[in-house]
Design a protein around this motif. Structure first.
Motif, PDB file in Angstrom:
ATOM      1  N   MET A  67      49.622  33.821  47.464  1.00 48.86           N
ATOM      2  CA  MET A  67      50.942  33.645  48.084  1.00 48.86           C
ATOM      3  C   MET A  67      51.076  32.192  48.527  1.00 48.86           C
ATOM      4  O   MET A  67      50.665  31.825  49.624  1.00 48.86           O
ATOM      5  CB  MET A  67      51.087  34.592  49.266  1.00 48.86           C
ATOM      6  CG  MET A  67      50.894  36.065  48.928  1.00 48.86           C
ATOM      7  SD  MET A  67      52.244  36.750  47.953  1.00 48.86           S
ATOM      8  CE  MET A  67      53.590  36.641  49.109  1.00 48.86           C
ATOM      9  N   VAL A  68      51.641  31.361  47.677  1.00 47.97           N
ATOM     10  CA  VAL A  68      51.734  29.934  47.967  1.00 47.97           C
ATOM     11  C   VAL A  68      53.183  29.463  48.102  1.00 47.97           C
ATOM     12  O   VAL A  68      53.431  28.278  48.291  1.00 47.97           O
ATOM     13  CB  VAL A  68      51.002  29.106  46.883  1.00 47.97           C
ATOM     14  CG1 VAL A  68      49.528  29.467  46.843  1.00 47.97           C
ATOM     15  CG2 VAL A  68      51.625  29.313  45.507  1.00 47.97           C
ATOM     16  N   HIS A  69      54.116  30.398  47.983  1.00 50.31           N
ATOM     17  CA  HIS A  69      55.541  30.074  48.046  1.00 50.31           C
ATOM     18  C   HIS A  69      56.207  30.977  49.087  1.00 50.31           C
ATOM     19  O   HIS A  69      55.633  31.982  49.522  1.00 50.31           O
ATOM     20  CB  HIS A  69      56.203  30.304  46.688  1.00 50.31           C
ATOM     21  CG  HIS A  69      55.595  29.530  45.572  1.00 50.31           C
ATOM     22  ND1 HIS A  69      55.711  28.164  45.459  1.00 50.31           N
ATOM     23  CD2 HIS A  69      54.848  29.938  44.505  1.00 50.31           C
ATOM     24  CE1 HIS A  69      55.075  27.752  44.374  1.00 50.31           C
ATOM     25  NE2 HIS A  69      54.533  28.806  43.774  1.00 50.31           N
ATOM     26  N   PRO A  70      57.434  30.672  49.481  1.00 50.64           N
ATOM     27  CA  PRO A  70      58.177  31.586  50.362  1.00 50.64           C
ATOM     28  C   PRO A  70      58.318  32.968  49.720  1.00 50.64           C
ATOM     29  O   PRO A  70      58.249  33.111  48.498  1.00 50.64           O
ATOM     30  CB  PRO A  70      59.544  30.901  50.498  1.00 50.64           C
ATOM     31  CG  PRO A  70      59.283  29.459  50.219  1.00 50.64           C
ATOM     32  CD  PRO A  70      58.192  29.436  49.192  1.00 50.64           C
ATOM     33  N   ASP A  71      58.536  33.972  50.549  1.00 53.67           N
ATOM     34  CA  ASP A  71      58.594  35.345  50.028  1.00 53.67           C
ATOM     35  C   ASP A  71      59.880  35.641  49.265  1.00 53.67           C
ATOM     36  O   ASP A  71      60.068  36.749  48.763  1.00 53.67           O
ATOM     37  CB  ASP A  71      58.400  36.368  51.153  1.00 53.67           C
ATOM     38  CG  ASP A  71      59.453  36.283  52.255  1.00 53.67           C
ATOM     39  OD1 ASP A  71      60.439  35.523  52.094  1.00 53.67           O
ATOM     40  OD2 ASP A  71      59.286  36.970  53.280  1.00 53.67           O
ATOM     41  N   THR A  72      60.753  34.655  49.144  1.00 53.20           N
ATOM     42  CA  THR A  72      61.992  34.832  48.385  1.00 53.20           C
ATOM     43  C   THR A  72      61.828  34.535  46.894  1.00 53.20           C
ATOM     44  O   THR A  72      62.724  34.839  46.104  1.00 53.20           O
ATOM     45  CB  THR A  72      63.091  33.926  48.953  1.00 53.20           C
ATOM     46  OG1 THR A  72      62.588  32.584  49.027  1.00 53.20           O
ATOM     47  CG2 THR A  72      63.518  34.392  50.338  1.00 53.20           C
ATOM     48  N   VAL A  73      60.696  33.944  46.500  1.00 59.68           N
ATOM     49  CA  VAL A  73      60.486  33.647  45.078  1.00 59.68           C
ATOM     50  C   VAL A  73      60.041  34.933  44.369  1.00 59.68           C
ATOM     51  O   VAL A  73      59.611  35.901  45.008  1.00 59.68           O
ATOM     52  CB  VAL A  73      59.445  32.530  44.866  1.00 59.68           C
ATOM     53  CG1 VAL A  73      59.765  31.307  45.707  1.00 59.68           C
ATOM     54  CG2 VAL A  73      58.028  33.021  45.142  1.00 59.68           C
ATOM     55  N   PRO A  74      60.108  34.982  43.044  1.00 62.46           N
ATOM     56  CA  PRO A  74      59.660  36.185  42.331  1.00 62.46           C
ATOM     57  C   PRO A  74      58.174  36.455  42.549  1.00 62.46           C
ATOM     58  O   PRO A  74      57.360  35.529  42.620  1.00 62.46           O
ATOM     59  CB  PRO A  74      59.943  35.850  40.864  1.00 62.46           C
ATOM     60  CG  PRO A  74      60.991  34.790  40.900  1.00 62.46           C
ATOM     61  CD  PRO A  74      60.704  33.986  42.127  1.00 62.46           C
ATOM     62  N   MET A  75      57.845  37.724  42.645  1.00 67.54           N
ATOM     63  CA  MET A  75      56.455  38.177  42.799  1.00 67.54           C
ATOM     64  C   MET A  75      55.998  38.833  41.497  1.00 67.54           C
ATOM     65  O   MET A  75      56.725  39.648  40.918  1.00 67.54           O
ATOM     66  CB  MET A  75      56.363  39.190  43.940  1.00 67.54           C
ATOM     67  CG  MET A  75      55.109  40.046  43.953  1.00 67.54           C
ATOM     68  SD  MET A  75      53.648  39.173  44.510  1.00 67.54           S
ATOM     69  CE  MET A  75      53.822  39.329  46.289  1.00 67.54           C
ATOM     70  N   ILE A  76      54.793  38.463  41.039  1.00 64.34           N
ATOM     71  CA  ILE A  76      54.186  39.132  39.887  1.00 64.34           C
ATOM     72  C   ILE A  76      52.975  39.918  40.369  1.00 64.34           C
ATOM     73  O   ILE A  76      52.053  39.350  40.980  1.00 64.34           O
ATOM     74  CB  ILE A  76      53.757  38.128  38.798  1.00 64.34           C
ATOM     75  CG1 ILE A  76      54.947  37.296  38.334  1.00 64.34           C
ATOM     76  CG2 ILE A  76      53.134  38.873  37.621  1.00 64.34           C
ATOM     77  CD1 ILE A  76      54.596  36.250  37.274  1.00 64.34           C
ATOM     78  N   ILE A  77      52.963  41.216  40.099  1.00 63.22           N
ATOM     79  CA  ILE A  77      51.802  42.050  40.408  1.00 63.22           C
ATOM     80  C   ILE A  77      50.987  42.217  39.135  1.00 63.22           C
ATOM     81  O   ILE A  77      51.506  42.645  38.101  1.00 63.22           O
ATOM     82  CB  ILE A  77      52.223  43.414  40.979  1.00 63.22           C
ATOM     83  CG1 ILE A  77      53.082  43.206  42.236  1.00 63.22           C
ATOM     84  CG2 ILE A  77      50.989  44.251  41.304  1.00 63.22           C
ATOM     85  CD1 ILE A  77      53.479  44.491  42.921  1.00 63.22           C
ATOM     86  N   LEU A  78      49.704  41.881  39.212  1.00 64.80           N
ATOM     87  CA  LEU A  78      48.821  41.791  38.057  1.00 64.80           C
ATOM     88  C   LEU A  78      47.794  42.920  38.079  1.00 64.80           C
ATOM     89  O   LEU A  78      47.029  43.058  39.041  1.00 64.80           O
ATOM     90  CB  LEU A  78      48.104  40.439  38.079  1.00 64.80           C
ATOM     91  CG  LEU A  78      49.009  39.190  38.093  1.00 64.80           C
ATOM     92  CD1 LEU A  78      48.247  37.981  38.606  1.00 64.80           C
ATOM     93  CD2 LEU A  78      49.565  38.938  36.697  1.00 64.80           C
ATOM     94  N   TYR A  79      47.753  43.693  37.000  1.00 62.75           N
ATOM     95  CA  TYR A  79      46.821  44.819  36.883  1.00 62.75           C
ATOM     96  C   TYR A  79      45.858  44.568  35.714  1.00 62.75           C
ATOM     97  O   TYR A  79      46.267  44.109  34.647  1.00 62.75           O
ATOM     98  CB  TYR A  79      47.592  46.106  36.636  1.00 62.75           C
ATOM     99  CG  TYR A  79      48.609  46.460  37.701  1.00 62.75           C
ATOM    100  CD1 TYR A  79      48.218  46.976  38.928  1.00 62.75           C
ATOM    101  CD2 TYR A  79      49.972  46.280  37.457  1.00 62.75           C
ATOM    102  CE1 TYR A  79      49.168  47.323  39.893  1.00 62.75           C
ATOM    103  CE2 TYR A  79      50.923  46.622  38.417  1.00 62.75           C
ATOM    104  CZ  TYR A  79      50.511  47.136  39.626  1.00 62.75           C
ATOM    105  OH  TYR A  79      51.454  47.469  40.581  1.00 62.75           O
ATOM    106  N   HIS A  80      44.601  44.939  35.904  1.00 60.40           N
ATOM    107  CA  HIS A  80      43.540  44.613  34.949  1.00 60.40           C
ATOM    108  C   HIS A  80      43.329  45.691  33.893  1.00 60.40           C
ATOM    109  O   HIS A  80      43.896  46.779  33.951  1.00 60.40           O
ATOM    110  CB  HIS A  80      42.223  44.364  35.689  1.00 60.40           C
ATOM    111  CG  HIS A  80      41.764  45.559  36.485  1.00 60.40           C
ATOM    112  ND1 HIS A  80      41.189  46.666  35.917  1.00 60.40           N
ATOM    113  CD2 HIS A  80      41.823  45.813  37.825  1.00 60.40           C
ATOM    114  CE1 HIS A  80      40.888  47.540  36.860  1.00 60.40           C
ATOM    115  NE2 HIS A  80      41.278  47.053  38.032  1.00 60.40           N
TER     116      HIS A  80
END
Length: 246
Positions: A38-51
């Protein structure tokens, strides 16, 4: 985009960007370990990554920092169906075993849903993109169809109908993919196209895209790892897809 990718690889000290490991609870009580980038404000798009199968959130230790540099926040999730990769132990698998829960592919769905719910509640006010690898690539397509109102994008590296041996129908993923409304992106090695083409065809939108490498390619999200000489084609393709969110 290609130029930016090359710059990021030259600066690969970026893979130590700020990250935090936390635990959240799945609906059945399993502790789900996730790594936050989490290096940006929470208003930017979030990508959830699954292995992918047998692995852990460590699949994304090279990938998530690059996505950060592109402007996304990320969450890399340990699903209970997994073990270890890149010296990163899957702690959700350990929790599930301690609670005597099943750890087959399909059993990972509660962990994946818990990650999305937690992100939406506490971490992300912007668009939500879910990204899977191998069996989890199939499951993110299912989730994108089943939760069509609150998923904004889906990225699937090497999906397929992997669940018949677990008691699911032969169209377990395809039947949900028919309800996808958000933009979607599917890729894989060249030889795997037949595993997911029917799923891709079932997606009803005009915002569906796919990429096949000119080389033999690789299975799952590891196709992006710097150790593979043909990773740039995958990066360029997924980068073009993700640009619409920025």
């Amino acid at each position: 985009m290609k130029y930016l990718i090359l710059i990021f690889f030259l600066c690969f000290g970026l893979n130590v960007l700020a990250k935090e490991t936390i635990k959240i609870k799945a609906a059945d009580g399993v502790e789900v370990t996730v790594e936050l980038y989490m290096v940006h404000p929470d208003t930017v798009p979030m990508i959830i990554l699954y292995h992918q199968a047998g692995w852990s959130r460590g699949e994304y230790q090279e990938i998530a920092p690059i996505l950060n540099q592109w402007g996304f926040n990320c969450m890399a999730v340990d699903q209970r169906s997994g073990n270890m990769v890149n010296n990163v132990q899957n702690k959700t698998f350990v929790s599930a075993r301690q609670l005597m829960k099943e750890t087959k592919y399909v059993d990972a769905l509660p962990d994946m849903q818990a990650a999305i719910n937690h992100a939406k509640m506490y971490l992300a006010k912007g668009q939500m993109i879910i990204w899977g690898s191998s069996y989890s690539a199939a499951l993110v397509l299912k989730i994108a169809g089943d939760r069509s109102s609150d998923i904004d994008g889906v990225v699937a590296f090497s999906p397929g109908e992997y669940f018949q041996s677990m008691g699911k129908s032969s169209d377990y993923i395809t039947s949900s993919a028919q309800n996808i409304q958000c933009p979607s992106f599917i890729t894989s090695s060249r030889s795997e196209k037949n595993s997911w083409w029917g799923i891709h065809e079932a997606i009803p939108t005009e915002t569906k895209f796919y990429y096949l490498p000119e080389t033999s390619g690789n299975h799952g999200s590891r196709a992006l790892w710097s150790k593979f000489s043909d990773n740039e084609g995958y990066w360029n393709a997924v980068g073009v897809f993700l640009e619409q969110y920025l």
